[in-house]
Scaffold this active site. Structure first.
Site, PDB file in Angstrom:
ATOM      1  CD  GLU A 106      -6.564   4.236  -0.119  1.00 43.11           C
ATOM      2  OE1 GLU A 106      -6.425   5.328   0.462  1.00 43.11           O
ATOM      3  OE2 GLU A 106      -5.860   3.251   0.111  1.00 43.11           O
TER       4      GLU A 106
ATOM      5  CG  ASN B  74      -1.981   1.063   1.177  1.00 44.68           C
ATOM      6  OD1 ASN B  74      -2.944   0.890   0.417  1.00 44.68           O
ATOM      7  ND2 ASN B  74      -1.843   2.144   1.917  1.00 44.68           N
ATOM      8  CD  GLU B  75      -1.344   5.635   0.226  1.00 45.95           C
ATOM      9  OE1 GLU B  75      -0.876   5.846   1.359  1.00 45.95           O
ATOM     10  OE2 GLU B  75      -2.371   6.179  -0.195  1.00 45.95           O
TER      11      GLU B  75
ATOM     12  CG  HIS C  87     -10.215   8.798   6.769  1.00 45.82           C
ATOM     13  ND1 HIS C  87     -11.031   8.542   5.686  1.00 45.82           N
ATOM     14  CD2 HIS C  87      -9.097   9.364   6.271  1.00 45.82           C
ATOM     15  CE1 HIS C  87     -10.412   8.922   4.591  1.00 45.82           C
ATOM     16  NE2 HIS C  87      -9.244   9.435   4.907  1.00 45.82           N
TER      17      HIS C  87
ATOM     18  CD  GLU D 246      -5.897   6.320   8.354  1.00 44.65           C
ATOM     19  OE1 GLU D 246      -6.434   5.341   7.804  1.00 44.65           O
ATOM     20  OE2 GLU D 246      -5.030   7.023   7.806  1.00 44.65           O
TER      21      GLU D 246
HETATM   22  C1  GAL Z   1      -4.289   6.441   2.307  1.00 43.53           C
HETATM   23  C2  GAL Z   1      -4.091   5.018   2.800  1.00 43.53           C
HETATM   24  C3  GAL Z   1      -5.302   4.518   3.529  1.00 43.53           C
HETATM   25  C4  GAL Z   1      -5.788   5.531   4.518  1.00 43.53           C
HETATM   26  C5  GAL Z   1      -6.046   6.811   3.800  1.00 43.53           C
HETATM   27  C6  GAL Z   1      -6.570   7.901   4.688  1.00 43.53           C
HETATM   28  O1  GAL Z   1      -3.096   7.077   2.050  1.00 43.53           O
HETATM   29  O2  GAL Z   1      -3.812   4.161   1.727  1.00 43.53           O
HETATM   30  O3  GAL Z   1      -4.990   3.312   4.166  1.00 43.53           O
HETATM   31  O4  GAL Z   1      -4.810   5.719   5.498  1.00 43.53           O
HETATM   32  O5  GAL Z   1      -4.855   7.277   3.237  1.00 43.53           O
HETATM   33  O6  GAL Z   1      -6.771   9.090   3.966  1.00 43.53           O
END
Ligand code: GAL
Length: 675
Positions: free
Chosen positions: A304, A150-151, A355, A352
């Site tokens: 995302e 991931n990223e 979020h 998070e």
């Molecule tokens: C992304 C990440 C996710 C989550 C998201 C929150 O960068 O892949 O897992 O953390 O940000 O904005």
């Protein structure tokens, strides 16, 4: 070997983390996903501890159940390898595989992304868990794709990184003599006599060697790519399987050379989070989508986005459902094969918790979830746009902007004539001006085939190699119109200045010789003779071998050239030595486009608040109309609106905040009237 990514429908859904919830909630998740029309989720991101609770001991019973549940509800899935979040057992067993900061601090678990990318123990553990998942789920019919890691982006400055960096440098430079020359190590007594003397750019007394810093960025990108490729190869070795991707990150993550990476992915995907709650967010959606489509060279995937929030400093600003829908359509219009979110259900705890998510803490009786349901139904109506055209080019653009990871890394060098010159800001400003002019835009890499573009912008590119000079020269001579921004070409690929006047290797093509950079103070500005306003940056140049389009009007530069244009072969090369404000850049770009016959996608829409994007599909073209303004418009022309399922003759009304997606009759022309 690449596996084609060709979903028959637009994908809709998001990151799904059932391991955070009791099983009763899973049942509700399935019911709500069906209600919202979710057809794709991403599972397994950060689930390492749940999949491999102890080193080498796997327990995927719960994941089998999740996959079975999704299957029973006809929901497809991306399966992530969980390697972005090593569990606590990993740190205890392999403390050397934790990343080290430039100041020597070794990080520990307790968050996520704690791994030293070059540590053999990490690489081995990552391969092992990838192989386990591939053998177990690789052939599953509902597997839409692999989401490796991931990223990627944790940078390590520790001993493993030092060893790998030296290996990389040896390959790049060949000998210490060549490295010493490239890094200009005669400055400050940095000469290296042994490869083992070389370190990553760790904390030191004052400024780093800029060539070393940029090489380290390049190395990190290559090293992360090697780690990705190992997982990809494990997955493929387990048997035939779905396409493989990893999610890039926008807008500020600059750890990867995405062009180089894209060549190794079956599918390019991206995470995109708006960085302003204001109206400029719409231009930002376009920027992220154009960039990712260009990296992918065709259909791509928004992996995302946020369902209802925009992080704005200390506050989480609200993203209204209509904006969330228009933004989602903005990505799809520019080639995304769907709209996925982080995340499905808002977490009840953890880092998070606050979020936003498709299912907020309030549950389905919420504006957010209603918007999600509306988007799901809408995407279902738009399925026909998903089939790409035979040549794969989903958007047709006459204009391109150069995007270059090296360009960004070079400009991070401190103590430039004005450190406020920021790469991403400049590229975004150029793209914003083009977006405001209503034209379609591609990004390109150096060396790309650019013959089809009437205008090519190089907003700023400090370090330029000789191949790039030759490439730009060929473009202009063949009839292209090149526009080059300030502080371009001043250095070679090792950050060494090209002597004799700026812009170094581009002096001949541009027909200018700059003798001095004259940065402005933060509160200083001045006018050019054409009425433009200039901030941040000015330059003193000799009388050019080019036409002068605008001169400076004040201070010691009064009367000297600021913007020039040289004809070369069948094309032109324009040089903008000054930092134009956004409004001045907008005017400059609009005039330039008009001069070179570049037309907006929908000329009547410019200035109405309606963003128009044309997506090409297998069966024709689709005009996406996204109304970000505040007065309804009537749009008329030959076609059919897939949103309202109505013909667009004699006309449809697009309300403020609304949208339409029109299957156009071939060669259709359109009128737009504000009501
Ligand atoms: C992304 C990440 C996710 C989550 C998201 C929150 O960068 O892949 O897992 O953390 O940000 O904005």
């Amino acid at each position: 070997m690449t596996v084609p990514f060709a979903p028959a429908r637009l994908l809709f859904g998001g990151d799904y983390n059932p391991e955070q919830w009791p099983r009763e909630v899973w049942a509700e998740d399935m019911a709500l996903m069906r209600r919202a029309g979710v057809n794709t989720v991403t599972i397994g991101v950060f689930s390492w501890a749940a999949i491999e609770p102890r080193e080498g001991e796997f327990d995927a019973g719960w994941l089998d159940d999740v996959v079975a549940l999704l299957d029973a509800h006809e929901i497809g899935f991306f399966l992530a390898t969980p390697t972005a979040s090593p569990p606590p057992w990993f740190t205890r067993a392999h403390p050397d595989a934790m990343p080290v900061r430039p100041d020597g601090t070794r990080l520990s678990h307790g968050s996520r992304d704690t791994y030293a990318i070059s540590a053999p123990a990490y690489r081995q553990a990552a391969r092992r868990v990838a192989r386990f998942l591939a053998e177990r789920y690789g052939a599953h019919p509902r597997l839409r794709g692999w989401h490796v890691h991931n990223e990627y982006g944790t940078v390590d400055h520790g001993p493993h990184a030092a060893v790998a960096f030296r290996r990389w440098l040896e390959k790049r430079h060949g000998s210490l003599e060549a490295l010493n020359a490239a890094w200009n190590t005669a400055f400050w007594s940095q000469r290296y006599d042994d490869w083992d003397e070389i370190l990553p750019p760790c904390a030191t007394q004052y400024l780093h060697n800029p060539a070393q810093a940029v090489d380290f960025k390049r190395f990190c990108s290559d090293e992360m790519l090697a780690a990705f490729a190992e997982q990809r190869d494990e997955i493929r070795a387990a048997g035939p399987t779905a396409p493989i991707t990893t999610n890039f990150m926008l807008p500020t993550w600059n750890h990867l050379d995405q062009w180089g990476w894209s060549d190794h992915l079956d599918l390019v995907s991206v995470d995109h989070y708006l960085d302003t709650p204001g109206p400029d967010g719409e231009a930002h959606v376009a920027y992220g989508a154009d960039l990712t489509r260009s990296w992918g060279g065709g259909p791509w995937l928004l992996m995302e986005q946020s369902a209802a929030g925009i992080r704005d400093g200390a506050r989480q600003a609200v993203k209204d459902p209509d904006r969330m829908i228009r933004n989602s359509l903005g990505y799809v219009a520019r080639g995304s094969q769907g709209a996925l979110f982080f995340q499905w259900r808002a977490s009840a705890g953890g880092s998070e918790t606050w979020h936003s998510a498709m299912v907020p803490h309030a549950g389905p009786r919420s504006r957010t979830f209603e918007g999600v349901v509306e988007l799901g139904a809408l995407l279902d109506h738009l399925q026909e746009v998903a089939a790409p055209p035979h040549d794969g080019r989903v958007v047709e653009a006459d204009v391109a902007v150069l995007w270059d990871a090296d360009g960004w890394w070079s400009l991070e060098t401190p103590h430039l004539p004005n450190d406020d010159l920021d790469y991403a800001t400049e590229v975004r400003a150029t793209h914003r001006a083009l977006w405001r002019a209503g034209v379609a835009v591609d990004f390109v890499r150096t060396g790309a085939d650019v013959a089809r573009y009437r205008v090519l912008f190089v907003p700023t590119l400090m370090a330029v190699d000789s191949d790039t000079v030759a490439w730009l020269t060929r473009y202009v001579e063949a009839g292209g119109h090149l526009v080059v921004g300030r502080f371009t070409g001043v250095a070679d690929e090792h950050q060494r200045v090209v002597p004799g006047g700026y812009p170094g290797r581009l002096r001949d093509l541009l027909g200018v010789r700059v003798t001095e950079h004259v940065p402005l103070a933060p509160d200083e500005s001045q006018e050019l003779s054409d009425g433009s306003t200039v901030v941040q940056w000015t330059e003193r140049m000799d009388p050019p071998r080019a036409e002068v389009l605008a001169t400076y009007s004040a201070g010691t530069l009064a009367g000297s050239p600021a913007v020039t244009r040289r004809s070369a072969g069948a094309g032109t090369a324009t040089y903008v030595s000054a930092g134009l404000t956004q409004e001045s850049l907008d005017r400059f770009v609009a005039a330039l486009l008009a001069r070179h016959g570049v037309r907006p996608v929908l000329p009547g829409a410019v200035g109405t608040g309606v963003e128009a994007i044309r997506r090409r599909g297998a069966a024709g073209t689709y005009l996406f109309l996204l109304h970000h303004g505040d007065r309804a418009v009537r749009v008329a022309g030959p076609g059919h609106d897939l949103v309202s399922d109505a013909p667009t003759e004699p006309g449809i009304v697009v309300p403020a905040g609304g949208y339409a997606v029109v299957r156009e009759a071939p060669g259709a022309t359109w009128s737009v009237t504000t009501l």
